[in-house]
Design a protein around this motif. Structure first.
Motif, PDB file in Angstrom:
ATOM      1  N   VAL A 175      54.493  24.354   8.592  1.00  0.00           N
ATOM      2  CA  VAL A 175      54.350  23.492   7.426  1.00  0.00           C
ATOM      3  C   VAL A 175      53.608  24.262   6.335  1.00  0.00           C
ATOM      4  O   VAL A 175      52.557  24.859   6.591  1.00  0.00           O
ATOM      5  CB  VAL A 175      53.571  22.206   7.784  1.00  0.00           C
ATOM      6  CG1 VAL A 175      53.376  21.332   6.552  1.00  0.00           C
ATOM      7  CG2 VAL A 175      54.307  21.435   8.871  1.00  0.00           C
ATOM      8  N   ARG A 176      54.161  24.257   5.156  1.00  0.00           N
ATOM      9  CA  ARG A 176      53.542  24.980   4.046  1.00  0.00           C
ATOM     10  C   ARG A 176      52.309  24.231   3.532  1.00  0.00           C
ATOM     11  O   ARG A 176      52.213  23.003   3.691  1.00  0.00           O
ATOM     12  CB  ARG A 176      54.556  25.172   2.925  1.00  0.00           C
ATOM     13  CG  ARG A 176      55.737  26.052   3.322  1.00  0.00           C
ATOM     14  CD  ARG A 176      56.811  26.044   2.256  1.00  0.00           C
ATOM     15  NE  ARG A 176      57.932  26.908   2.622  1.00  0.00           N
ATOM     16  CZ  ARG A 176      59.079  26.960   1.952  1.00  0.00           C
ATOM     17  NH1 ARG A 176      59.255  26.195   0.884  1.00  0.00           N
ATOM     18  NH2 ARG A 176      60.053  27.761   2.351  1.00  0.00           N
ATOM     19  N   PRO A 177      51.375  24.937   2.906  1.00  0.00           N
ATOM     20  CA  PRO A 177      50.143  24.284   2.441  1.00  0.00           C
ATOM     21  C   PRO A 177      50.370  23.164   1.436  1.00  0.00           C
ATOM     22  O   PRO A 177      49.564  22.235   1.338  1.00  0.00           O
ATOM     23  CB  PRO A 177      49.352  25.434   1.798  1.00  0.00           C
ATOM     24  CG  PRO A 177      49.888  26.676   2.445  1.00  0.00           C
ATOM     25  CD  PRO A 177      51.331  26.393   2.701  1.00  0.00           C
TER      26      PRO A 177
ATOM     27  N   VAL B  58      56.802  22.053  12.298  1.00  0.00           N
ATOM     28  CA  VAL B  58      57.784  21.009  12.559  1.00  0.00           C
ATOM     29  C   VAL B  58      58.913  21.640  13.364  1.00  0.00           C
ATOM     30  O   VAL B  58      59.390  22.725  13.034  1.00  0.00           O
ATOM     31  CB  VAL B  58      58.338  20.370  11.261  1.00  0.00           C
ATOM     32  CG1 VAL B  58      57.283  19.518  10.591  1.00  0.00           C
ATOM     33  CG2 VAL B  58      58.866  21.424  10.301  1.00  0.00           C
ATOM     34  N   ASP B  59      59.292  20.998  14.455  1.00  0.00           N
ATOM     35  CA  ASP B  59      60.436  21.423  15.263  1.00  0.00           C
ATOM     36  C   ASP B  59      61.483  20.327  15.208  1.00  0.00           C
ATOM     37  O   ASP B  59      61.146  19.129  15.238  1.00  0.00           O
ATOM     38  CB  ASP B  59      60.018  21.690  16.708  1.00  0.00           C
ATOM     39  CG  ASP B  59      59.168  22.947  16.833  1.00  0.00           C
ATOM     40  OD1 ASP B  59      59.592  23.986  16.296  1.00  0.00           O
ATOM     41  OD2 ASP B  59      58.090  22.887  17.457  1.00  0.00           O
ATOM     42  N   LEU B  60      62.744  20.722  15.139  1.00  0.00           N
ATOM     43  CA  LEU B  60      63.833  19.767  14.954  1.00  0.00           C
ATOM     44  C   LEU B  60      64.727  19.697  16.187  1.00  0.00           C
ATOM     45  O   LEU B  60      65.214  20.727  16.662  1.00  0.00           O
ATOM     46  CB  LEU B  60      64.690  20.159  13.749  1.00  0.00           C
ATOM     47  CG  LEU B  60      63.992  20.274  12.393  1.00  0.00           C
ATOM     48  CD1 LEU B  60      65.016  20.656  11.325  1.00  0.00           C
ATOM     49  CD2 LEU B  60      63.299  18.980  12.027  1.00  0.00           C
TER      50      LEU B  60
ATOM     51  N   ALA C 242      57.380  17.073  16.042  1.00  0.00           N
ATOM     52  CA  ALA C 242      58.827  17.181  16.224  1.00  0.00           C
ATOM     53  C   ALA C 242      59.549  16.033  15.527  1.00  0.00           C
ATOM     54  O   ALA C 242      59.024  14.917  15.419  1.00  0.00           O
ATOM     55  CB  ALA C 242      59.175  17.192  17.706  1.00  0.00           C
ATOM     56  N   HIS C 243      60.751  16.328  15.069  1.00  0.00           N
ATOM     57  CA  HIS C 243      61.601  15.331  14.413  1.00  0.00           C
ATOM     58  C   HIS C 243      62.972  15.327  15.074  1.00  0.00           C
ATOM     59  O   HIS C 243      63.430  16.356  15.583  1.00  0.00           O
ATOM     60  CB  HIS C 243      61.744  15.641  12.929  1.00  0.00           C
ATOM     61  CG  HIS C 243      60.508  15.379  12.124  1.00  0.00           C
ATOM     62  ND1 HIS C 243      59.367  16.134  12.257  1.00  0.00           N
ATOM     63  CD2 HIS C 243      60.226  14.424  11.191  1.00  0.00           C
ATOM     64  CE1 HIS C 243      58.434  15.677  11.423  1.00  0.00           C
ATOM     65  NE2 HIS C 243      58.938  14.645  10.774  1.00  0.00           N
TER      66      HIS C 243
ATOM     67  N   GLU D 106      58.489  16.222   4.324  1.00  0.00           N
ATOM     68  CA  GLU D 106      59.051  17.205   3.398  1.00  0.00           C
ATOM     69  C   GLU D 106      59.381  18.510   4.130  1.00  0.00           C
ATOM     70  O   GLU D 106      60.430  19.124   3.893  1.00  0.00           O
ATOM     71  CB  GLU D 106      58.064  17.463   2.269  1.00  0.00           C
ATOM     72  CG  GLU D 106      58.592  18.364   1.165  1.00  0.00           C
ATOM     73  CD  GLU D 106      57.582  18.586   0.064  1.00  0.00           C
ATOM     74  OE1 GLU D 106      57.896  19.328  -0.879  1.00  0.00           O
ATOM     75  OE2 GLU D 106      56.466  18.029   0.154  1.00  0.00           O
ATOM     76  N   ALA D 107      58.493  18.939   5.024  1.00  0.00           N
ATOM     77  CA  ALA D 107      58.735  20.161   5.777  1.00  0.00           C
ATOM     78  C   ALA D 107      59.939  20.009   6.697  1.00  0.00           C
ATOM     79  O   ALA D 107      60.774  20.922   6.803  1.00  0.00           O
ATOM     80  CB  ALA D 107      57.496  20.523   6.589  1.00  0.00           C
ATOM     81  N   ALA D 108      60.049  18.864   7.378  1.00  0.00           N
ATOM     82  CA  ALA D 108      61.183  18.630   8.270  1.00  0.00           C
ATOM     83  C   ALA D 108      62.487  18.588   7.483  1.00  0.00           C
ATOM     84  O   ALA D 108      63.507  19.137   7.916  1.00  0.00           O
ATOM     85  CB  ALA D 108      60.980  17.336   9.045  1.00  0.00           C
TER      86      ALA D 108
END
Length: 251
Positions: free
Chosen positions: A55-57, A20-22, A111-112, A63-65
């Motif tokens: 992103v975690r497993p 995830v990129d912000l 991306a977010h 949630e990751a963002a």
């Protein structure tokens, strides 16, 4: 079902990672700014990049963002504007999956876009060497083809995020996500001017925003923080869509 899964050969498909990129945007000193981190490790060591991570497993994309946003800014995420200074608007922007976008392996980035009021000086975390707020105008250049080169395809992601923000404040109440819980019409106008990069007529702007149903509601207070006579304070109203829209002036 169990039998079918037992015949599934995962090795038949190439592995890939998801990140995830912000695109974190705020208005500082009347300028639209983006949060950047300087990479401390290869690839692109020493380059400025958008904050983000793998992103975690055990977590989903949202949630990751939200986790990355909290780690970089200390803010919790919400999906609608007008929730106060303790949070930031967060929405999914787009997916980027060119096979060569990351030299380490096949990496797909979701991306977010995050928007928040004036934020403090950021502190680097993870593998970042330093962090800063950078004016979008300097990063993208006049035609969004010049400016500061960013790591990976983050220049493209940043340009897409900025255009999303510029477009959405035309027809939604998203501009209030850049404001504190209570703000003046003048402060809201400065947000529009910073995001769009244009000067707006104060009287015409005041008429439009106060005449749009559900956009703003009076807070019952006034302020002199902008100097001069006391100015009325407003809060974000309940409307999410603006009718009529706040059309962006042609540049």
């Amino acid at each position: 079902m169990i039998v079918a899964m037992s015949r599934y050969d995962r090795s038949a498909f190439p592995p890939f990672a998801v990140t995830v990129d912000l695109v974190v945007l705020t208005v500082r000193e009347h300028a639209l700014c983006a949060l950047l981190v300087r990479r401390g490790e290869p690839p692109f060591q020493g380059y400025w990049a958008l904050p983000g991570g793998f992103v975690r497993p055990d977590e989903g994309l949202a949630e990751a963002a939200s986790r990355e946003l909290a780690e970089e800014t200390g803010l919790r995420a919400h999906s609608t504007p007008g929730h106060g200074a303790a949070g930031a608007h967060l929405e999914q922007l787009a997916t980027y999956g060119h096979p060569q976008r990351d030299p380490r392996m096949r990496v797909v980035s979701v991306a977010h876009l995050a928007l928040a009021p004036d934020l403090p000086t950021p502190r680097p975390g993870g593998d970042a060497r330093s962090a800063r707020w950078a004016p979008v105008a300097e990063l993208l250049g006049p035609g969004q083809t010049e400016g500061v080169p960013l790591a990976f395809d983050h220049g493209e992601i940043l340009a897409d995020g900025v255009e999303r923000a510029r477009s959405k404040i035309e027809y939604s109440s998203l501009a209030t996500a850049f404001c504190p819980p209570e703000f003046t019409v003048g402060e809201l106008r400065q947000v529009y001017e910073a995001v769009w990069g244009v000067a707006l007529d104060p009287r015409n702007f005041h008429r439009k925003v106060t005449g749009t149903p559900g956009f703003l509601v009076p807070s019952g207070s006034t302020t002199t923080r902008q100097g001069g006579r006391p100015a009325q304070l407003f809060k974000a109203g309940g409307a999410t869509d603006l009718n009529p829209p706040m059309l962006r002036p042609e540049s």
